[in-house]
Design a protein around this motif. Structure first.
Motif, short mmCIF file in Angstrom:
data_model
loop_
_atom_site.label_atom_id
_atom_site.label_comp_id
_atom_site.label_asym_id
_atom_site.label_seq_id
_atom_site.Cartn_x
_atom_site.Cartn_y
_atom_site.Cartn_z
N ALA A 96 -77.39 -3.56 -11.80
CA ALA A 96 -77.78 -3.49 -10.40
C ALA A 96 -76.87 -4.31 -9.51
O ALA A 96 -76.42 -3.86 -8.46
N ASP A 97 -76.58 -5.54 -9.93
CA ASP A 97 -75.79 -6.45 -9.10
C ASP A 97 -74.36 -5.96 -8.94
O ASP A 97 -73.76 -6.08 -7.87
N ALA A 98 -73.80 -5.41 -10.01
CA ALA A 98 -72.40 -4.98 -9.98
C ALA A 98 -72.21 -3.61 -9.32
O ALA A 98 -71.08 -3.24 -9.00
N VAL A 113 -80.14 0.17 -23.55
CA VAL A 113 -79.61 0.82 -22.35
C VAL A 113 -80.68 1.73 -21.74
O VAL A 113 -80.88 1.74 -20.52
N ARG A 114 -81.36 2.49 -22.58
CA ARG A 114 -82.38 3.40 -22.08
C ARG A 114 -83.47 2.64 -21.32
O ARG A 114 -83.91 3.06 -20.24
N SER A 115 -83.87 1.50 -21.85
CA SER A 115 -84.90 0.70 -21.18
C SER A 115 -84.38 0.14 -19.86
O SER A 115 -85.09 0.13 -18.86
N VAL A 120 -82.87 1.26 -13.00
CA VAL A 120 -81.60 1.24 -12.26
C VAL A 120 -80.82 2.48 -12.66
O VAL A 120 -80.97 2.99 -13.78
N THR A 121 -80.00 2.97 -11.77
CA THR A 121 -79.30 4.23 -12.01
C THR A 121 -77.79 4.02 -12.08
O THR A 121 -77.22 3.30 -11.26
N VAL A 122 -77.16 4.60 -13.09
CA VAL A 122 -75.70 4.72 -13.11
C VAL A 122 -75.37 6.21 -13.19
O VAL A 122 -76.18 7.01 -13.66
#
Length: 519
Positions: A96-98, A113-115, A120-122
């Protein structure tokens, strides 16, 4: 400028030379150049990334992480490495921060990663070690494009890496490494004989290459040597790797040296090719340094640096170790060395003026490899980077000949096995315990880990605390690295003049007899 050109240049003159060894994977310079070109092209052409976009990486050491770093340099992208031992909330915070656009992660961390992606979305997930329901595989990403020589022009001020590490409040913060900082790191690795790994040289990177252990990598590629990447740490496997691969250099933390020395009959391994064993990142007692010199050979070099300095800014060279051990300058074994090349190091007072030799002050550093600040942390940046100097929070003294001696820390950071642990984070977990009224957490000397986490706790009236139960309570709330190794139960904690818990007073009785406070 473009740092990926260094790999391309070496591939042009020695395409068949080995560049990377990682388990069963072996890459020549030609193969590394092509694979990184393909990944860079896939990220730009297939996934729409442009110069300055952020790509996060998460996984155990492997050849794919090496390829990724080179590819991101070629494409002018920003790398946000994630410690493979972090938990879901911490991975979420980094993403999120990056502002991460693409996440490259190994299949071992896919559930994590799934959790993290639940909140948050990439845009894209690329998985190392096979495909997943989250995205395409690394192999398929490389195969999805025709190879082209990616070479995005960057400026020295462009961000290259967001180097995340724990902050003074326990919150993750990212030192911003520019392309200029990373170029200074490469240049420095080429200039000192202890760190130069050219043609025929082979360096073992034993820790996570996403972080400090990966710092030497691009310098090795520029010089034409080979990096040998250990997937995870194991002392016997390390010794076997030195012998099998005829390693000339290795980069480790002191905990690893302690484990090597504990291997029965360590002398049965052929370490004759090893020229420099470079260590740093945690305390190491003079007794252990002497033992390593005796059993591993006259090969020790100590480097001093941190996330904010990008590279090593002080060095206690192999010749310095020899001078201390064989020529009688024993105090040098308590030193972290002297400033090297274009790094400037001072010990300063509260006003920023240099103190006299032997006096205690704060270690401050400046130079082309020093980060300019923290990502999205204006107040912390202003506090830490002042007047062109990075103020480290380490308390130190220096000799007239320039050798620096770290004596304590202004911040309450614990370095255990090369990892940064902050007292307040562990204290927060302890104070969730229904039987604990107050708590302080400190680092205490530990022959294996450099420092071990100790909790000093005050129980509620009438409560009897069990040490093992308290440790297990913390283990359920913290990563394994952060849980206390021991617990002392006391009736009260000392306070300073401001009424705050005096951790220094608590710490003092454990460190008084140790001689060396901090590496």
């Amino acid at each position: 400028m473009n740092l990926g050109r260094f790999v391309r240049a070496t591939a042009a003159v020695q395409p068949g030379a080995e560049a990377v060894v990682a388990g069963e994977s072996r890459l020549t310079y030609a193969q590394l150049d092509e694979a990184s070109d393909r990944l860079a092209a896939a990220l730009m052409d297939r996934h729409g990334l442009v110069r300055g976009d952020v790509v996060a990486v998460l996984g155990w050491n492997c050849a794919e992480l090496v390829i990724t770093e080179v590819a991101l340099y070629k494409a002018g992208l920003v790398r946000a490495p994630i410690n493979a031992r972090l938990g879901v909330s911490e991975v979420h915070d980094v993403l999120a921060d990056a502002g991460v656009k693409v996440l490259i992660a190994d299949v071992d961390h896919i559930d994590l990663v799934r959790s993290a992606l639940a909140s948050v979305t990439v845009d894209t997930v690329i998985t190392i070690g096979g495909a997943s329901d989250l995205g395409i595989s690394f192999v398929d990403a490389l195969a999805s494009v025709e190879r082209r020589a990616v070479d995005v022009e960057c400026s020295e001020a462009d961000t290259a890496v967001l180097h995340f590490t724990s902050g003074s409040t326990g919150k993750l913060k990212a030192a911003v490494h520019t392309y200029g900082n990373r170029l200074a790191l490469i240049r420095k690795s080429l200039m000192h004989p202890d760190g130069y790994v050219g043609p025929g040289g082979r360096e073992i990177l034993a820790g996570p290459i996403t972080h400090a252990s990966g710092m030497p990598m691009m310098g090795v590629f520029r010089a034409g040597g080979c990096v040998i990447v250990m997937r995870t740490w194991d002392p016997i496997e390390f010794l076997k790797t030195v012998e099998r691969e005829k390693a000339t250099h290795a980069f480790v933390v002191p905990t690893m040296i302690n484990m090597i020395l504990a291997v029965p009959d360590v002398g049965r391994f052929d370490l004759s090719t090893l020229k420099h064993l470079i260590y740093g990142g945690a305390p190491m007692s003079p007794a252990r340094i002497r033992a390593a010199w005796k059993h591993l050979g006259p090969v020790l070099t100590q480097g001093f640096g941190c996330a904010e300095t990008t590279s090593v800014v002080m060095l206690l060279s192999t010749d310095d170790h020899r001078r201390a051990i064989e020529d009688g300058d024993e105090e040098l074994l308590l030193s972290c060395g002297r400033a090297i090349f274009d790094a400037e190091v001072r010990v300063v007072d509260e006003a920023g003026a240099q103190v006299a030799p032997g006096e205690i002050g704060e270690l401050a550093v400046r130079g082309p490899d020093i980060a300019h600040g923290y990502h999205n942390e204006e107040a912390l940046t202003a506090e830490t980077f002042r007047g062109g100097w990075f103020h480290s929070g380490d308390l130190a003294r220096y000799r007239e000949d320039g050798y620096i001696f770290i004596v304590d820390r202004k911040k309450d950071m614990i370095i255990s096995g090369g990892y940064n642990i902050y007292s307040v984070e562990v204290e927060a977990a302890l104070l969730q315990h229904p039987g604990i009224f107050d708590a302080a957490v400190i680092g205490v000397p530990d022959e294996e880990w450099g420092e071990a986490v100790k909790a000093v706790v005050v129980p509620h009236p009438g409560v009897i605390l069990d040490e093992v139960e308290v440790i297990e309570f913390c283990a359920a709330r913290l990563s394994r690295l952060k849980k206390p190794r021991s617990v002392d139960v006391v009736s009260s904690l000392p306070v300073n003049q401001n009424g705050k818990t005096d951790r220094r007073a608590i710490r003092e009785r454990f460190w008084t007899a140790d001689g060396r406070r901090v590496a």
